[in-house]
Design an enzyme around this catalytic site. Structure first.
Site, PDB file in Angstrom:
ATOM      1  N   CYS A  87     -39.838   2.205 -18.996  1.00  0.00           N
ATOM      2  CA  CYS A  87     -40.507   3.290 -18.264  1.00  0.00           C
ATOM      3  C   CYS A  87     -39.993   3.330 -16.821  1.00  0.00           C
ATOM      4  CB  CYS A  87     -42.021   3.155 -18.340  1.00  0.00           C
ATOM      5  SG  CYS A  87     -42.893   4.659 -17.835  1.00  0.00           S
ATOM      6  N   HIS A 191     -42.527   3.803 -23.871  1.00  0.00           N
ATOM      7  CA  HIS A 191     -43.162   2.484 -23.915  1.00  0.00           C
ATOM      8  C   HIS A 191     -43.052   1.912 -25.330  1.00  0.00           C
ATOM      9  CE1 HIS A 191     -45.103   2.210 -19.966  1.00  0.00           C
ATOM     10  NE2 HIS A 191     -45.179   3.518 -20.034  1.00  0.00           N
ATOM     11  N   GLU A 193     -43.805  -0.956 -26.327  1.00  0.00           N
ATOM     12  CA  GLU A 193     -44.981  -1.783 -26.616  1.00  0.00           C
ATOM     13  C   GLU A 193     -46.212  -0.931 -26.933  1.00  0.00           C
ATOM     14  OE1 GLU A 193     -43.899  -0.950 -23.742  1.00  0.00           O
ATOM     15  OE2 GLU A 193     -45.490  -0.925 -22.224  1.00  0.00           O
TER      16      GLU A 193
END
Lengths: 218, 251
Positions: A87, A191, A193
């Site tokens: 990011c 992202h 994750e």
């Protein structure tokens, strides 16, 4: 987070600009030994470095410098240590950003960061499919669109000076760079994750590349 | 792509309206349910904390920590957040966003302060709106529709976005619980007035309703609670129906 086990040691940089829990847990689930590092010496001996980030470009560069990470990251990139920017962490890899004029970035990938030029709403919040360039270590080898669709939250996007550094494109009204990299440095605007199975699989491929670096033709 | 967001009501760390998935060990555990929704294809989750007493509010922070370790999609915490410290606590524990409702109405400046400190992208302003009897727009309500505010909902939506809300979660109190469909007039009025993503809430009953929130209401995301919890539809069924109606979704 502990370093027990046999996976690669990944230094997760803590410079107070993002929550590290999800990224750390995702990497651990994939077998990495995660070491949260707040100082350069805590990254010593790590097999790879993750540079997360949420917030403003200028504030992040200030925090990175305060933690002594700017020179450390430049040295790591020069030495061929794998670095993954996530990011804002991707944007910081570049020379500068329209968000914080006059603040130099890390300069690990030539180019700049610009506000999203789109007729749609900004910030771009949501899931978008990434069109990967062939040969990127992050690109999925197979699978349907869901395997290439990730969660984005951003108002800016990077514009590499060298088109060869583009790893993947996505669209939010108009096309923007979703992933970029140069040498041992990779970065993703989304992202992983927070991108469910597709994101975890991407992190898994990056960890595979950390374990078995791709052979670069001379 | 349009996001599909299940909402879970949580009281003292436990899910209030449990789902009876056969393969879940503890249907009252929000983390297990959240992981299940992730596996089903949910694009995001909202936890609405309805814990009444302030003393037990630490349970939500603990829940956020556990969720962030096991669930790899974005999640938002709403309910009971009053101060910047409340917001900081759940964001630091691993929540991606917070949803502010009555605290934002009572202290609009909180939206601005929180957006400056934590970033616009993690501040959602939730608006509960009811159509005015004389037909002149919608009124903002608090306390689950019990408390009138005298504030016009579309104007408040625009102000909240101007003050830094990154998204608006718009619930029609007229439709909530009726399964009569989203209030697409309310949604499209707010979508036109505020330059940030709008999450549609309140009234989902049939599969067609979800696409209508987008095609007629111009929403960027759809949220529902009971149709998912009661097992009426799965996230996958909702997405398949939206795709059939031409709405882009992650599948």
């Amino acid at each position: 987070m502990t370093e027990a086990g046999a996976g690669p040691v990944v230094a997760l940089l803590d410079y107070e600009m993002s929550n590290l829990r999800s990224a750390g847990k995702a990497l651990e689930r994939l077998g990495a030994r995660v070491r949260v590092a707040a100082r350069p010496d805590e990254t010593r001996g790590a097999d790879a470095i993750v540079l997360p980030g949420v917030g403003r470009f200028g504030a992040a560069m200030e925090r990175l410098a305060a933690h002594g990470f700017v020179d450390m990251l430049r040295g790591a990139a020069d030495g061929g240590t794998p670095v993954l920017g996530i990011c804002l962490g991707l944007q910081l890899l570049f020379d500068e950003s329209e968000e914080s004029p006059g603040v130099p970035g890390l300069g690990l990938v030539p180019g700049r960061v610009e506000r999203l030029r789109t007729s749609l709403k900004v910030p771009h919040i949501g899931w978008s499919e990434v069109d990967w360039r062939e040969g990127s270590v992050l690109a999925p080898a197979a699978g349907g669109p869901a395997e290439r669709t990730y969660y984005f939250v951003h108002s800016y996007a990077c514009v590499p000076g060298d088109p060869d550094d583009v790893r993947g494109m996505a669209t939010h009204g108009s096309a923007f760079v979703a992933a970029a990299g140069r040498g041992s440095v990779e970065g993703v605007q989304f992202h992983p994750e927070k991108s469910s199975g597709a994101g975890l699989a991407l992190l898994g491929r990056w960890l595979d590349a950390v374990r078995h670096p791709p052979v670069v033709p001379a | 792509m349009i996001r599909v967001i299940p909402c879970l009501d949580v009281d003292r760390g436990r899910v209030v309206k449990g789902v009876n998935f056969v393969d879940i060990r503890d249907a009252g555990d929000p983390v297990e349910l959240a992981a299940r929704y992730d596996a089903e294809g949910a694009d995001e989750l909202v936890f609405l904390d309805i814990t009444a007493t302030h003393e037990e509010r630490d349970t939500i922070v603990h829940l956020v920590e556990r969720t962030a370790e096991k669930v790899f999609i974005p999640f938002t915490i709403g309910g009971g957040l009053r101060t910047e410290d409340d917001i900081r606590a759940v964001l630091a524990a691993g929540a991606d966003k917070v949803s502010l409702n009555s605290a934002a109405v009572r202290d609009p400046d909180l939206v601005e302060r929180a957006a400056m400190r934590f970033g616009d992208q993690c501040i959602v302003v939730a608006i509960d709106a009811k159509r005015r009897a004389d037909g002149s727009g919608w009124e903002v309500y608090l306390a689950g529709g019990r408390q009138e505010t005298g504030i016009e909902a579309v104007a408040w939506a625009a102000e909240a976005a101007r003050r830094g809300a990154g998204e608006l979660l718009v619930t029609s109190m007229d439709r909530d619980g009726t399964q009569a469909g989203f209030d697409t007039d309310l949604l499209s009025a707010i979508a036109a007035a505020a330059p940030v993503p709008v999450i549609a809430s309140g009234g989902a009953g049939t599969l067609e309703h979800f696409a209508q929130a987008v095609t007629r209401g111009h929403a960027d995301a759809v949220l529902a609670a009971s149709v998912f919890h009661d097992g009426v539809y799965s996230v996958g069924e909702v997405k398949a129906a939206m795709a059939r109606d031409g709405v882009p979704v992650r599948r």
